[in-house]
Write a protein that holds these residues in place. Structure first.
Motif, short mmCIF file in Angstrom:
data_model
loop_
_atom_site.label_atom_id
_atom_site.label_comp_id
_atom_site.label_asym_id
_atom_site.label_seq_id
_atom_site.Cartn_x
_atom_site.Cartn_y
_atom_site.Cartn_z
N SER A 56 108.78 40.24 -3.07
CA SER A 56 107.88 39.12 -2.90
C SER A 56 108.08 38.44 -1.41
CB SER A 56 108.27 38.14 -4.00
OG SER A 56 108.29 38.51 -5.10
N LEU A 57 107.00 37.60 -1.15
CA LEU A 57 106.93 36.75 0.01
C LEU A 57 106.19 35.63 -0.26
CD1 LEU A 57 106.41 39.44 3.08
CD2 LEU A 57 108.29 38.09 2.77
N ARG A 58 106.48 34.46 0.42
CA ARG A 58 105.53 33.30 0.48
C ARG A 58 105.13 32.95 1.79
NH1 ARG A 58 105.41 28.84 -3.15
NH2 ARG A 58 104.67 26.85 -2.05
N LEU A 59 103.76 33.04 2.02
CA LEU A 59 103.27 32.81 3.25
C LEU A 59 102.83 31.12 3.41
CD1 LEU A 59 100.59 35.65 3.61
CD2 LEU A 59 103.35 35.46 4.21
N SER A 60 102.99 30.58 4.31
CA SER A 60 102.66 29.13 4.53
C SER A 60 101.44 29.01 5.36
CB SER A 60 103.99 28.39 4.78
OG SER A 60 104.79 28.48 3.68
N CYS A 61 100.73 28.05 5.22
CA CYS A 61 99.57 27.59 6.25
C CYS A 61 99.91 26.11 6.68
CB CYS A 61 98.13 28.15 5.91
SG CYS A 61 97.04 27.48 6.90
N ALA A 62 100.10 25.66 7.67
CA ALA A 62 100.16 24.44 8.00
C ALA A 62 99.01 24.08 8.89
CB ALA A 62 101.53 24.26 8.83
N ALA A 63 98.44 22.90 8.37
CA ALA A 63 97.35 22.38 9.10
C ALA A 63 97.47 21.08 9.71
CB ALA A 63 96.21 22.25 8.06
N SER A 64 96.68 20.85 10.67
CA SER A 64 96.61 19.53 11.61
C SER A 64 95.53 18.77 11.21
CB SER A 64 96.75 19.58 12.97
OG SER A 64 95.75 20.41 13.53
#
Length: 122
Positions: free
Chosen positions: A17-25
């Motif tokens: 498993s992996l968890r991808l993150s997307c950080a937004a401004s």
């Protein structure tokens, strides 16, 4: 204007498993739909999962039951939890944002991150 930065990619064995993150401004992100994509050979990028501003979700058949998309509007982030990964999931994964929350095609998304590499070994 929305800027997106993905993280969380890496090398994992099949079944892992992996968890991808997307950080937004930018505060506008909270009203945008978010999608996770990966390239398809000879085609536009495939939409794997999408989530509206109020967390209604969509999944492609290829990942349904294995991937889970979520978002935290207080943190301006979106995530993609990927379970039971397969070697064919190896790709660069992109998050993208668009204002309607219902877009399904690459060209409908206005903002893109730079991508994060996921490699699944057999």
């Amino acid at each position: 204007q929305v800027q997106l930065v993905e993280s969380g990619g890496g090398l994992v064995q099949a079944g892992g498993s992996l968890r991808l993150s997307c950080a937004a401004s930018g505060p506008a992100f909270r009203s945008y739909g978010v999608g996770w994509f990966r390239p398809a050979p000879g085609k536009e990028r495939d939409l794997l999962a999408a989530i509206t501003w109020n967390s209604k979700t969509y999944y492609s058949d290829s990942v349904k039951g294995r991937f889970t998309i979520s978002r935290d509007n207080t943190e301006n982030t979106a995530s993609l939890r990927m379970n039971n990964l397969k070697p064919e999931d190896t790709a660069v994964y992109y998050c993208a944002a668009e204002p309607t929350g219902w877009a399904r095609r690459e060209y409908e998304y206005d903002y893109w991150g730079q991508g994060t590499q996921v490699t699944v070994s057999s």
